[in-house]
Design a protein around this motif. Structure first.
Motif, PDB file in Angstrom:
ATOM      1  N   UNK A   1       0.829  -1.210   0.000  1.00  0.00           N
ATOM      2  CA  UNK A   1       0.000   0.000   0.000  1.00  0.00           C
ATOM      3  C   UNK A   1       0.864   1.261   0.000  1.00  0.00           C
ATOM      4  N   UNK A   2       1.991   1.205   0.709  1.00  0.00           N
ATOM      5  CA  UNK A   2       2.925   2.319   0.797  1.00  0.00           C
ATOM      6  C   UNK A   2       4.269   1.855   0.251  1.00  0.00           C
ATOM      7  N   UNK A   3       4.789   2.612  -0.724  1.00  0.00           N
ATOM      8  CA  UNK A   3       6.049   2.258  -1.370  1.00  0.00           C
ATOM      9  C   UNK A   3       7.036   3.396  -1.178  1.00  0.00           C
ATOM     10  N   UNK A   4       8.241   3.056  -0.684  1.00  0.00           N
ATOM     11  CA  UNK A   4       9.260   4.070  -0.425  1.00  0.00           C
ATOM     12  C   UNK A   4      10.583   3.609  -1.033  1.00  0.00           C
ATOM     13  N   UNK A   5      10.967   4.143  -2.197  1.00  0.00           N
ATOM     14  CA  UNK A   5      12.293   3.859  -2.729  1.00  0.00           C
ATOM     15  C   UNK A   5      13.339   4.758  -2.079  1.00  0.00           C
ATOM     16  N   UNK A   6      14.379   4.150  -1.555  1.00  0.00           N
ATOM     17  CA  UNK A   6      15.471   4.899  -0.900  1.00  0.00           C
ATOM     18  C   UNK A   6      16.784   4.391  -1.481  1.00  0.00           C
ATOM     19  N   UNK A   7      17.015   4.727  -2.738  1.00  0.00           N
ATOM     20  CA  UNK A   7      18.158   4.214  -3.478  1.00  0.00           C
ATOM     21  C   UNK A   7      19.034   5.369  -3.953  1.00  0.00           C
ATOM     22  N   UNK A   8      20.097   5.016  -4.650  1.00  0.00           N
ATOM     23  CA  UNK A   8      20.970   6.027  -5.252  1.00  0.00           C
ATOM     24  C   UNK A   8      20.918   5.959  -6.774  1.00  0.00           C
ATOM     25  N   UNK A   9      19.936   5.256  -7.327  1.00  0.00           N
ATOM     26  CA  UNK A   9      19.874   5.085  -8.770  1.00  0.00           C
ATOM     27  C   UNK A   9      19.556   6.401  -9.482  1.00  0.00           C
ATOM     28  N   UNK A  10      20.045   6.526 -10.685  1.00  0.00           N
ATOM     29  CA  UNK A  10      19.661   7.636 -11.553  1.00  0.00           C
ATOM     30  C   UNK A  10      18.896   7.116 -12.768  1.00  0.00           C
ATOM     31  N   UNK A  11      18.541   5.845 -12.748  1.00  0.00           N
ATOM     32  CA  UNK A  11      17.793   5.214 -13.843  1.00  0.00           C
ATOM     33  C   UNK A  11      16.456   4.705 -13.324  1.00  0.00           C
ATOM     34  N   UNK A  12      15.368   5.177 -13.927  1.00  0.00           N
ATOM     35  CA  UNK A  12      14.048   4.762 -13.490  1.00  0.00           C
ATOM     36  C   UNK A  12      13.767   3.296 -13.778  1.00  0.00           C
ATOM     37  N   UNK A  13      12.946   2.679 -12.944  1.00  0.00           N
ATOM     38  CA  UNK A  13      12.614   1.260 -13.114  1.00  0.00           C
ATOM     39  C   UNK A  13      11.198   0.934 -12.657  1.00  0.00           C
ATOM     40  N   UNK A  14      10.539   1.812 -11.905  1.00  0.00           N
ATOM     41  CA  UNK A  14       9.199   1.514 -11.382  1.00  0.00           C
ATOM     42  C   UNK A  14       8.163   1.809 -12.468  1.00  0.00           C
ATOM     43  N   UNK A  15       7.434   0.782 -12.872  1.00  0.00           N
ATOM     44  CA  UNK A  15       6.370   0.921 -13.863  1.00  0.00           C
ATOM     45  C   UNK A  15       5.043   1.251 -13.179  1.00  0.00           C
ATOM     46  N   UNK A  16       4.202   1.954 -13.905  1.00  0.00           N
ATOM     47  CA  UNK A  16       2.899   2.313 -13.346  1.00  0.00           C
ATOM     48  C   UNK A  16       2.074   1.079 -13.023  1.00  0.00           C
ATOM     49  N   UNK A  17       2.117   0.059 -13.880  1.00  0.00           N
ATOM     50  CA  UNK A  17       1.257  -1.106 -13.663  1.00  0.00           C
ATOM     51  C   UNK A  17       1.693  -1.948 -12.469  1.00  0.00           C
ATOM     52  N   UNK A  18       2.848  -1.638 -11.865  1.00  0.00           N
ATOM     53  CA  UNK A  18       3.236  -2.306 -10.628  1.00  0.00           C
ATOM     54  C   UNK A  18       2.416  -1.811  -9.431  1.00  0.00           C
ATOM     55  N   UNK A  19       1.821  -0.647  -9.538  1.00  0.00           N
ATOM     56  CA  UNK A  19       1.178   0.017  -8.396  1.00  0.00           C
ATOM     57  C   UNK A  19      -0.273  -0.418  -8.273  1.00  0.00           C
ATOM     58  N   UNK A  20      -0.645  -0.926  -7.112  1.00  0.00           N
ATOM     59  CA  UNK A  20      -2.007  -1.384  -6.901  1.00  0.00           C
ATOM     60  C   UNK A  20      -2.936  -0.192  -6.658  1.00  0.00           C
ATOM     61  N   UNK A  21      -4.237  -0.315  -6.937  1.00  0.00           N
ATOM     62  CA  UNK A  21      -5.170   0.777  -6.663  1.00  0.00           C
ATOM     63  C   UNK A  21      -5.111   1.189  -5.193  1.00  0.00           C
ATOM     64  N   UNK A  22      -5.104   2.491  -4.977  1.00  0.00           N
ATOM     65  CA  UNK A  22      -5.059   3.029  -3.618  1.00  0.00           C
ATOM     66  C   UNK A  22      -3.673   3.173  -3.044  1.00  0.00           C
ATOM     67  N   UNK A  23      -2.642   2.784  -3.801  1.00  0.00           N
ATOM     68  CA  UNK A  23      -1.292   2.822  -3.252  1.00  0.00           C
ATOM     69  C   UNK A  23      -0.728   4.238  -3.231  1.00  0.00           C
ATOM     70  N   UNK A  24       0.233   4.423  -2.356  1.00  0.00           N
ATOM     71  CA  UNK A  24       0.916   5.704  -2.168  1.00  0.00           C
ATOM     72  C   UNK A  24       2.413   5.470  -2.371  1.00  0.00           C
ATOM     73  N   UNK A  25       2.979   6.133  -3.368  1.00  0.00           N
ATOM     74  CA  UNK A  25       4.407   6.040  -3.654  1.00  0.00           C
ATOM     75  C   UNK A  25       5.065   7.340  -3.231  1.00  0.00           C
ATOM     76  N   UNK A  26       5.908   7.269  -2.214  1.00  0.00           N
ATOM     77  CA  UNK A  26       6.645   8.446  -1.750  1.00  0.00           C
ATOM     78  C   UNK A  26       8.050   8.341  -2.338  1.00  0.00           C
ATOM     79  N   UNK A  27       8.305   9.185  -3.315  1.00  0.00           N
ATOM     80  CA  UNK A  27       9.481   9.058  -4.174  1.00  0.00           C
ATOM     81  C   UNK A  27      10.681   9.773  -3.558  1.00  0.00           C
ATOM     82  N   UNK A  28      11.191   9.213  -2.468  1.00  0.00           N
ATOM     83  CA  UNK A  28      12.263   9.842  -1.706  1.00  0.00           C
ATOM     84  C   UNK A  28      13.523  10.038  -2.534  1.00  0.00           C
ATOM     85  N   UNK A  29      13.923   8.992  -3.281  1.00  0.00           N
ATOM     86  CA  UNK A  29      15.196   9.095  -3.993  1.00  0.00           C
ATOM     87  C   UNK A  29      15.064   9.697  -5.388  1.00  0.00           C
ATOM     88  N   UNK A  30      13.845  10.050  -5.778  1.00  0.00           N
ATOM     89  CA  UNK A  30      13.538  10.976  -6.875  1.00  0.00           C
ATOM     90  C   UNK A  30      13.660  10.425  -8.287  1.00  0.00           C
TER      91      UNK A  30
END
Length: 350
Positions: free
Chosen positions: A210-239
């Motif tokens: 339900x809550x997703x928090x990426x805390x990485x050092x990557x500069x290359x995106x990898x999270x696809x929209x279809x991975x996210x379940x309805x109602x989920x909250x993605x807090x994009x800390x590492x940007x």
């Protein structure tokens, strides 16, 4: 706010800072910062970003982020944070820094404290505040991508603030980092009856959460929209972790400060702004189109009640917090006050 005006500076090491932080509600402090920011009672200049290559051929950087927080705090300070992603191989934290506070009358430096702990705490506190404001239901499942210092800060804070949290799925490219983090957090997780399991892939961790928090050092995106379940909250800390499709397709996209986000040419949303893919929260809606969306709000507008954060339980929400120096300054003020009450720290003569 009364500070002592004399010929000494109070220095607080990391142990002092951690001890003082036990006496404050960091999420309440961050909520107040966003309220003041929305009310125009803060000053937040652009950060000074210095990057170079060291003698080992490693890319390193130093950031200096000043800020002023008004209201009941009425104080200015600055955060200096330096980083080298190769440091963990040397047994050192990736980032380290100092936070400085200025006397509100004389503007002399009155306190210097270790800054990395406050930085990680305020980052986790923004995530906790976003969860308070934007969750679709009580959060039972959390995904953490990355198993470093920020992962630990988030789990320590969220385990105490999300009473229904029962499952954490964590992914890191280095399994030994997950193992180490599990060992460090075992007493807390057992006490809170939270199960933390490694995921084989980032996708596996994210799809269940339900809550997703990426805390990485990557500069290359990898999270696809279809991975996210309805109602989920993605807090994009590492940007940089989400792909542009997440920004374009999410039901709500919320930032902490639009000017800082759009002015950063290095990170995802700033790059999309320069490419004409996103516009600011107050830009005319007619400027949007199939391949361009408007940012929906800043967090302060949601804190103040000017904008509704979630309109449907099924909304997929992306929060993209750049990280604001005023958060560090505000937390540092409360740490300074707590340290004085506790009688900790070292007085350094000027």
């Amino acid at each position: 706010m009364t500070f002592s005006i004399d010929n000494h500076i109070l220095y607080l090491c990391q142990q002092d800072v951690e001890q003082a932080c036990q006496k404050i509600d960091s999420v309440a402090v961050i909520r107040e910062v966003f309220r003041l920011h929305d009310a125009g009672q803060t000053i937040l200049p652009d950060e000074a970003y210095l990057a170079w290559t060291n003698d080992q051929g490693e890319s390193v950087r130093s950031l200096n982020m000043p800020g002023y927080v008004g209201g009941s705090l009425g104080i200015a300070g600055t955060k200096i944070i330096n980083g080298n992603i190769a440091n963990p191989r040397r047994g050192l934290p990736r980032a380290s820094g100092l936070t400085l506070l200025y006397d509100p009358i004389s503007v002399r430096v009155t306190c210097i404290m270790e800054g990395a702990y406050i930085s990680s705490l305020r980052t986790a506190s923004v995530t906790a505040l976003a969860a308070d404001l934007l969750k679709a239901a009580e959060i039972e499942s959390l995904a953490i991508i990355g198993a470093g210092v920020l992962a630990r800060a988030h789990i320590e804070l969220l385990a105490g603030r999300l009473p229904h949290l029962r499952h954490i799925r964590i992914f890191d490219l280095a399994q030994e980092r997950i193992t180490s983090l599990q060992q460090q957090l075992a007493p807390l997780l057992e006490a809170k009856r939270i199960e933390m399991q490694p995921a084989a892939t980032a996708e596996e961790a994210i799809r269940a959460a339900q809550l997703i928090v990426p805390v990485t050092t990557t500069t290359d995106g990898y999270i696809h929209y279809h991975w996210l379940r309805p109602g989920s909250l993605l807090v994009n800390i590492s940007l940089d972790d989400p792909l542009p499709e997440v920004v374009l397709k999410a039901d709500r996209v919320i930032v902490d400060d639009w000017n800082l986000v759009k002015n950063d040419s290095r990170r995802l949303v700033g790059r999309m702004y320069r490419a004409g893919k996103v516009i600011g929260p107050h830009a005319p809606i007619e400027l949007t189109g199939k391949d361009c969306r408007r940012i929906d709000a800043q967090l302060g507008e949601i804190v103040s009640g000017k904008v509704i954060g979630r309109s449907s339980p099924d909304d997929i929400i992306l929060v993209n917090p750049f990280g604001l120096a005023i958060e560090d300054v505000a937390l540092a003020v409360r740490v300074y006050q707590a340290a004085q009450e506790l009688g900790i720290g070292i007085l350094l003569p000027l």
